[in-house]
Write a protein that holds these residues in place. Sequence first.
Motif, PDB file in Angstrom:
ATOM      1  N   UNK A   1      -3.384   5.185   2.349  1.00  0.00           N
ATOM      2  CA  UNK A   1      -2.705   5.018   1.063  1.00  0.00           C
ATOM      3  C   UNK A   1      -3.443   5.784  -0.032  1.00  0.00           C
ATOM      4  N   UNK A   2      -4.786   5.767   0.060  1.00  0.00           N
ATOM      5  CA  UNK A   2      -5.576   6.506  -0.923  1.00  0.00           C
ATOM      6  C   UNK A   2      -5.322   8.006  -0.805  1.00  0.00           C
ATOM      7  N   UNK A   3      -5.255   8.490   0.436  1.00  0.00           N
ATOM      8  CA  UNK A   3      -4.974   9.919   0.655  1.00  0.00           C
ATOM      9  C   UNK A   3      -3.618  10.265   0.044  1.00  0.00           C
ATOM     10  N   UNK A   4      -2.618   9.429   0.289  1.00  0.00           N
ATOM     11  CA  UNK A   4      -1.279   9.683  -0.263  1.00  0.00           C
ATOM     12  C   UNK A   4      -1.348   9.783  -1.788  1.00  0.00           C
TER      13      UNK A   4
ATOM     14  N   UNK B   1       0.821  -1.213   0.000  1.00  0.00           N
ATOM     15  CA  UNK B   1       0.000   0.000   0.000  1.00  0.00           C
ATOM     16  C   UNK B   1       0.856   1.266   0.000  1.00  0.00           C
ATOM     17  N   UNK B   2       1.929   1.253   0.781  1.00  0.00           N
ATOM     18  CA  UNK B   2       2.684   2.481   1.020  1.00  0.00           C
ATOM     19  C   UNK B   2       3.898   2.665   0.107  1.00  0.00           C
ATOM     20  N   UNK B   3       4.327   1.572  -0.556  1.00  0.00           N
ATOM     21  CA  UNK B   3       5.539   1.664  -1.373  1.00  0.00           C
ATOM     22  C   UNK B   3       5.379   2.705  -2.480  1.00  0.00           C
ATOM     23  N   UNK B   4       6.394   3.591  -2.578  1.00  0.00           N
ATOM     24  CA  UNK B   4       6.337   4.636  -3.597  1.00  0.00           C
ATOM     25  C   UNK B   4       5.382   5.762  -3.245  1.00  0.00           C
ATOM     26  N   UNK B   5       4.825   5.723  -2.048  1.00  0.00           N
ATOM     27  CA  UNK B   5       3.878   6.783  -1.654  1.00  0.00           C
ATOM     28  C   UNK B   5       4.351   7.521  -0.410  1.00  0.00           C
ATOM     29  N   UNK B   6       4.614   6.771   0.687  1.00  0.00           N
ATOM     30  CA  UNK B   6       5.057   7.425   1.932  1.00  0.00           C
ATOM     31  C   UNK B   6       6.584   7.428   1.975  1.00  0.00           C
ATOM     32  N   UNK B   7       7.157   8.488   2.544  1.00  0.00           N
ATOM     33  CA  UNK B   7       8.623   8.541   2.682  1.00  0.00           C
ATOM     34  C   UNK B   7       9.084   7.451   3.655  1.00  0.00           C
ATOM     35  N   UNK B   8       8.333   7.300   4.735  1.00  0.00           N
ATOM     36  CA  UNK B   8       8.655   6.260   5.712  1.00  0.00           C
ATOM     37  C   UNK B   8       7.383   5.905   6.468  1.00  0.00           C
ATOM     38  N   UNK B   9       7.398   4.734   7.104  1.00  0.00           N
ATOM     39  CA  UNK B   9       6.197   4.250   7.778  1.00  0.00           C
ATOM     40  C   UNK B   9       6.536   3.777   9.198  1.00  0.00           C
TER      41      UNK B   9
ATOM     42  N   UNK C   1     -11.603  12.110   5.078  1.00  0.00           N
ATOM     43  CA  UNK C   1     -10.479  12.072   4.137  1.00  0.00           C
ATOM     44  C   UNK C   1     -10.187  13.470   3.603  1.00  0.00           C
ATOM     45  N   UNK C   2     -11.258  14.202   3.322  1.00  0.00           N
ATOM     46  CA  UNK C   2     -11.099  15.566   2.814  1.00  0.00           C
ATOM     47  C   UNK C   2     -10.427  16.454   3.876  1.00  0.00           C
ATOM     48  N   UNK C   3     -10.844  16.272   5.123  1.00  0.00           N
ATOM     49  CA  UNK C   3     -10.255  17.064   6.222  1.00  0.00           C
ATOM     50  C   UNK C   3      -8.754  16.800   6.295  1.00  0.00           C
ATOM     51  N   UNK C   4      -8.361  15.510   6.195  1.00  0.00           N
ATOM     52  CA  UNK C   4      -6.934  15.166   6.258  1.00  0.00           C
ATOM     53  C   UNK C   4      -6.173  15.865   5.130  1.00  0.00           C
ATOM     54  N   UNK C   5      -6.739  15.819   3.934  1.00  0.00           N
ATOM     55  CA  UNK C   5      -6.030  16.438   2.801  1.00  0.00           C
ATOM     56  C   UNK C   5      -5.896  17.949   3.003  1.00  0.00           C
ATOM     57  N   UNK C   6      -6.983  18.575   3.478  1.00  0.00           N
ATOM     58  CA  UNK C   6      -6.914  20.023   3.742  1.00  0.00           C
ATOM     59  C   UNK C   6      -5.835  20.333   4.771  1.00  0.00           C
ATOM     60  N   UNK C   7      -5.776  19.510   5.808  1.00  0.00           N
ATOM     61  CA  UNK C   7      -4.749  19.728   6.841  1.00  0.00           C
ATOM     62  C   UNK C   7      -3.355  19.597   6.235  1.00  0.00           C
TER      63      UNK C   7
END
Lengths: 300, 217
Positions: A281-284, A36-44, A252-258
């Motif tokens: 992962x979707x947000x990323x 899910x996170x590969x290529x998306x998050x810098x670290x987990x 999800x929208x709130x997270x993106x706005x933040x």
Amino acid sequence: MSLLKDYLKGGKFVITAEAGPPKGTSSEKLKRSANLYRGKAVAVNLTDNQRAIVKMSPVASASILLQGGVEPIMQLTCRDRNRLALQSELLGAYALGIRNVLALTGDHISSGDHPQAKPVFDLDSFTLISTIKKLNEGHDFNDHPLDGKTDYFIGGVINPCSANMELQLLRLEKKVKAGVQFIQTQAVYDVDIFHKFYKEAKKMNTYILAGILLLKSAKMARFLNAKVPGVRVPDHLIEILDRSYDPAEEGIKIVKDLIYSVAEFGDGVHLMSVGQEEKLARILKEVIEEKPGIYQPPED
Amino acid sequence: MIVSKLKPFEEIIEVLSMYENIFLMGCGECATAAHAGGEKEVMEMKKQLEKSGKKITGWVVPKETCHIPLVKKELRIHKEEIKDTEAILVMACGAGVQAVASATDIPVFTAVDTLFLGTIQRYGRFTEYCSMCGHCILNETAGICPVTRCPKGLLNGPCGGVLENGNCEVNPEMKCVWVEIYEKLKERGQLANFTKLREPRDFSKSSKPSKLFLKGL
Ligand code: SF4
Ligand code: SF4
């Protein structure tokens, strides 16, 4: 080499996320998190018996994530291990390729699934940080030389939106003195308060990632306000969730706005959820697509 | 004082099941103050044991039961009663029970659970303020002991869990002792004692069993 450290040193906006180690030996869940996170998050982050509930060890979990192509941030608490055990975990984890560690005191044993166990707390988050710094310098807690030193990027946690900001800044100052290099904060919903804290915190030599916890509903927001120290979901967000016909989507929208608000001034964000890694992962993915200017994901 | 609490009577009667003739010993100091082994409790125990068919050969409440020479003296004074005794039931802290056990060959049992070193809040209310860690830091912490009064025993508190109202995450009805220490130090202009990175405890200073032999005595 720590990718997280490279990003922060290079002034690139960081997004980290969180994965929960399994209760058991099955590594499927972690492999799924890595995908899910590969290529998306810098670290987990990999939690360490979070809420004092027995799970797979953070060293093993972080190692599995690393094999899955994702850079781990290994969380380590002082609740379950004395200074010998903590150091040997840190040496072993480094040998396995783990480069980031987040030092925590740890929730009390009474909140977990083994309330009869002996709470250790031989070190605390501050002295764990200074111990890791010593390992980085090539010797152990008692100054005995190491055959191969560590080079950890050392993290800690601070609560930026606590009612007592002065106290939290003193704690931060002490963590920086002990050797902390980056901070992942408790959940932030009020960017103005966080910004105030951030400006003070940046006078000390450290990087600050704002913690963002995905909200599922107005009920969850009210629960956080009532029960979780330092977490304050503003009324207008609760109202939005209350009125929405799809509060999960609104969350999800709130997270993106933040994320976008913090990106205007901050070093980065740390995304958290209660067992909803798919959504993180979707947000990323959406942030990467919507605002390629603010966040460049690591290479897949 | 040492705070102790009587065990449930069923547990006491169970350990004494093999014996009929019992001698009772309380303690005039802490166990009296804790209402676990004073004269009143010893008499009550005598009554209950007799009701359960035991014979009480005698009883005594020494001035302090953790004092081996004193206990030996009491055992000599009560020699006659103890002659046919099969077991001694001690209603005093673990230190007292073992002082008695070291002074006689008769099997010794305890009637209490020993809890903590207590401070008397008021009559009948005890709280733990000191856990005898071997290196007192009260001079740096505004006279408040985090080793004992913080559930995590943190030397560099408060932890991240301190509640918004300044109370403790583990015991929400109690104020976080580190917030208390912080406020007192701030008031006194001694915040340097708060921001100071305190090294972890040196447990070699409190390795068990501890002892202290004063010189020249
Ligand atoms: S620091 Fe606390 S536990 Fe240690 S001796 Fe002092 S009061 Fe007792
Ligand atoms: S809230 Fe305060 S008293 Fe409670 S465990 Fe944390 S530091 Fe200790």
